[in-house]
Design a protein around this motif. Structure first.
Motif, mmCIF file in Angstrom:
data_model
loop_
_atom_site.group_PDB
_atom_site.id
_atom_site.type_symbol
_atom_site.label_atom_id
_atom_site.label_comp_id
_atom_site.label_asym_id
_atom_site.label_seq_id
_atom_site.Cartn_x
_atom_site.Cartn_y
_atom_site.Cartn_z
ATOM 1 N N MET A 1 -16.886 -15.646 10.126
ATOM 2 C CA MET A 1 -18.080 -15.688 10.989
ATOM 3 C C MET A 1 -19.250 -16.342 10.258
ATOM 4 O O MET A 1 -20.004 -17.122 10.833
ATOM 5 C CB MET A 1 -18.444 -14.268 11.411
ATOM 6 N N ARG A 2 -19.371 -16.041 8.961
ATOM 7 C CA ARG A 2 -20.453 -16.652 8.171
ATOM 8 C C ARG A 2 -20.288 -18.171 8.108
ATOM 9 O O ARG A 2 -21.252 -18.933 8.264
ATOM 10 C CB ARG A 2 -20.420 -16.067 6.763
ATOM 11 N N GLY A 3 -19.032 -18.645 7.904
ATOM 12 C CA GLY A 3 -18.796 -20.083 7.859
ATOM 13 C C GLY A 3 -19.083 -20.748 9.184
ATOM 14 O O GLY A 3 -19.591 -21.867 9.244
ATOM 15 N N TYR A 4 -18.757 -20.072 10.292
ATOM 16 C CA TYR A 4 -19.027 -20.638 11.618
ATOM 17 C C TYR A 4 -20.538 -20.758 11.856
ATOM 18 O O TYR A 4 -21.036 -21.770 12.357
ATOM 19 C CB TYR A 4 -18.361 -19.781 12.686
ATOM 20 N N CYS A 5 -21.275 -19.691 11.504
ATOM 21 C CA CYS A 5 -22.715 -19.683 11.778
ATOM 22 C C CYS A 5 -23.455 -20.742 10.935
ATOM 23 O O CYS A 5 -24.391 -21.379 11.420
ATOM 24 C CB CYS A 5 -23.301 -18.302 11.497
ATOM 25 N N LEU A 6 -23.015 -20.938 9.677
ATOM 26 C CA LEU A 6 -23.709 -21.863 8.789
ATOM 27 C C LEU A 6 -23.142 -23.263 8.839
ATOM 28 O O LEU A 6 -23.660 -24.167 8.184
ATOM 29 C CB LEU A 6 -23.676 -21.343 7.345
ATOM 30 N N GLY A 7 -22.034 -23.496 9.562
ATOM 31 C CA GLY A 7 -21.420 -24.820 9.612
ATOM 32 C C GLY A 7 -20.825 -25.200 8.272
ATOM 33 O O GLY A 7 -21.167 -26.233 7.713
ATOM 34 N N LEU A 9 -18.630 -26.720 5.479
ATOM 35 C CA LEU A 9 -17.795 -27.903 5.367
ATOM 36 C C LEU A 9 -16.697 -27.734 4.335
ATOM 37 O O LEU A 9 -15.577 -28.187 4.516
ATOM 38 C CB LEU A 9 -18.650 -29.120 5.013
ATOM 39 N N ASN A 10 -17.031 -27.105 3.207
ATOM 40 C CA ASN A 10 -16.032 -26.776 2.187
ATOM 41 C C ASN A 10 -16.483 -25.491 1.515
ATOM 42 O O ASN A 10 -17.348 -24.778 2.030
ATOM 43 C CB ASN A 10 -15.861 -27.933 1.198
ATOM 44 N N GLU A 11 -15.931 -25.250 0.333
ATOM 45 C CA GLU A 11 -16.179 -23.956 -0.294
ATOM 46 C C GLU A 11 -17.645 -23.744 -0.634
ATOM 47 O O GLU A 11 -18.152 -22.628 -0.558
ATOM 48 C CB GLU A 11 -15.327 -23.839 -1.560
ATOM 49 N N HIS A 12 -18.356 -24.809 -1.038
ATOM 50 C CA HIS A 12 -19.739 -24.648 -1.483
ATOM 51 C C HIS A 12 -20.733 -25.486 -0.679
ATOM 52 O O HIS A 12 -21.882 -25.612 -1.087
ATOM 53 C CB HIS A 12 -19.857 -25.060 -2.959
ATOM 54 N N GLU A 13 -20.345 -26.075 0.430
ATOM 55 C CA GLU A 13 -21.238 -26.956 1.182
ATOM 56 C C GLU A 13 -21.403 -26.432 2.595
ATOM 57 O O GLU A 13 -20.412 -26.135 3.277
ATOM 58 C CB GLU A 13 -20.687 -28.381 1.205
ATOM 59 N N PHE A 14 -22.650 -26.291 3.044
ATOM 60 C CA PHE A 14 -22.977 -25.784 4.369
ATOM 61 C C PHE A 14 -23.948 -26.764 5.029
ATOM 62 O O PHE A 14 -24.754 -27.405 4.350
ATOM 63 C CB PHE A 14 -23.647 -24.401 4.288
#
Length: 542
Positions: A1-7, A9-14
């Protein structure tokens, strides 16, 4: 959910460092029998923390749209509204529909409440059974690749048209050719731009060279003009000298003609009458010659007398060291003997030699006198500026505004940078008796701007003053360490009684500076104090 909300792209890039995400479902009866129900969540996430559900709500009777979930900014910008703002909007919308916003305190209560709102008759249900049934209703299949998932479930089926594909490839090739051609033209234009820039630079240099040439021609023309003006001035002086010589010759010719006439009359006359006419004509000629000579002597005498008047100002001109000139003028004055034309001079040749010697001595000192005159003019202007500044500061002081010297202000700024607390004496002390103001200020002099600092900073303040003596010329820093050793209080009737200050260091300095000066309102009191002092001195001497 955190990755979806922040967009992510990879392990350390949002795409976003932080975000507010709103999820809302609207349940509406197409027949309009039952009122709509909106169910939603508000999730906050950041790159440093996990996603958190900050708001759960059920809004019966309203249909949620993006206007309730979006915040409008300046420049037609939009962003997700924070939960506090969305909650206020939902509460107002529910109140307008006659309902109340429901905000359960946990996920299971949230499920239980919206199921109760959605079921017919609003019966209560078991959330656990609903979750299990929902999970079992989902069927998962193994996905071989992401491309297969996208091709099978996301993209619509669309067969490739070979003809259109070939046309697209041909258009792509044409576009590539156009790009290469444009790049070639761009390179040519850049080369042309460099040539144009070089040409413009050459034009500017040519214009500068022409300007320098015109300036040189102007300077040369100005030099020629000045030479022409000097030549015309010299010619004018020569013409004036020639005219004066012509006038003198005319006078002599006139005198000679008169004498000729007298001689003719003498030759023609006979007897006593003829002789009388001859004598009268000769006397008239002699009188004219005497008047002319007296006129010349008068002009020469006035010039010599004007030069000799410098002897009356010998003391004022002593700094110019005009000894040789004064000796020449004294010899002239002594030789003239107080005479005036036509009896002056008695010995013309000797007087001419003395005048020539005085002229040479004066010419030697002309340049020095002119320099002294220019310096005096500059000094006079400087004194006038100082007087104007003092008058301005006096007027400001009378108006209650303390005007400090610029050097004092700079020194106080330097002490302030050393974390001291500098203050000038005139800033922290005042004269409470206006009758003694001029006497007190005259006695203090420059000490009225003496700078006070705390005793522990006195040594450092003196070091700063000495290191910048040229910049802080005339400034003074009081040694406040010695002031602390002074006894408190001062004698009644001393000049220190006309001062007042809340700063103890200022009062200590005033006591040290003026505590021994006695006040005398009248001349009798002044003489009495002087007599007592003399008696005390004689007693001590005896």
């Amino acid at each position: 959910m955190r990755g979806y909300c922040l967009g992510q792209l990879n392990e350390h890039e949002f795409l976003r460092e932080e975000a507010v995400t709103h999820i809302a479902l609207v349940f509406a009866d197409p027949q309009g029998v039952r009122p709509p129900v909106s169910v939603g969540l508000c999730i906050e996430a950041s790159a440093t923390d996990e996603a958190q559900v900050v708001g759960r709500y059920i809004a019966p009777g309203i249909r949620i749209d993006t206007d309730l979930l979006v915040e409008h900014l300046e420049g037609n910008q939009q962003r997700s509204a924070p939960w506090t703002l969305v909650r206020e909007r939902l509460e107002l919308a529910c109140s307008a529909k006659g309902t109340a916003l429901i905000r359960p305190d946990g996920p299971r209560n949230h499920i239980r409440e919206y199921m109760r709102q959605l079921f017919t008759g609003r019966r209560h249900s078991d959330p656990e059974r609903f979750v299990r049934a929902f999970v079992m209703a989902l069927s998962f299949e193994d996905m071989r690749s992401v491309e297969g998932f996208v091709h099978n479930f996301l993209l619509a089926k669309n067969d490739i048209n070979i003809g259109e594909l070939r046309e697209s490839i041909q258009r792509y090739r044409d576009i590539q050719k156009d790009i290469h051609e444009l790049e070639r033209r761009l390179g040519a234009l850049r080369a042309l731009a460099e040539l144009v820039a070089a040409f413009v630079s050459l034009l500017e240099r040519e214009e500068i060279a022409r300007g320098v040439a015109r300036l040189a021609a102007l300077i040369e023309a100005g030099t020629a003009l000045l030479a022409n003006i000097k030549e015309r001035r010299d010619n004018r002086a020569a013409v004036d000298d020639t005219q004066r010589m012509i006038d003198r010759c005319d006078d002599e010719i006139k005198s000679l003609r008169e004498r000729q006439e007298s001689l003719v009359a003498q030759s023609l006359a006979e007897g006593v009458a003829g002789k009388r006419a001859v004598v009268q004509s000769e006397l008239k000629a002699v009188e004219l010659a005497q008047a002319e000579i007296s006129k010349r002597l008068q002009a020469r005498f006035l010039a010599v007398a004007r030069a000799a008047s410098l002897l009356d100002h010998r003391e004022q001109l002593a700094s110019l060291k005009l000894g040789a000139l004064f000796q020449s003028l004294e010899a002239l004055k002594k030789k003239s003997g107080g005479l005036a034309p036509p009896r002056w001079p008695r010995e013309p040749h000797e007087m001419e030699e003395l005048i020539a010697g005085a002229r040479e001595a004066a010419l030697v000192n002309v340049e020095k006198i002119l320099d002294r005159r220019d310096n005096a003019i500059a000094q006079r202007r400087k004194l006038q500026e100082e007087i104007a500044d003092l008058v301005h500061r006096r007027d400001r002081a009378r108006a209650g505004q303390v005007a400090l010297d610029d050097r004092t202000v700079r020194l106080m700024a330097a002490l302030q940078r050393e974390n001291m607390r500098p203050r000038a004496l005139c800033q922290v002390a005042e004269i409470i008796d206006a009758d003694w103001r001029e006497a007190a200020e005259g006695l203090l002099g420059r000490d009225r701007e003496a700078i006070l600092v705390e005793p522990e900073h006195a040594s450092r303040a003196v070091e700063i003053l000495r290191s910048g003596r040229d910049s802080f010329r005339g400034c003074r820093v009081v040694n406040t360490r010695r002031l602390t050793e002074q006894r408190s209080g001062f004698e009644t009737g001393s000049l220190a009684t006309v001062f007042a200050s809340e700063d103890p260091l200022a009062m200590a300095f005033i006591r040290f500076r003026t505590g021994q000066v006695r006040l005398a309102d009248t001349q009798a009191v002044l003489l009495g104090v002087a007599a007592r002092l003399c008696a005390t001195v004689l007693t001590i001497a005896g």
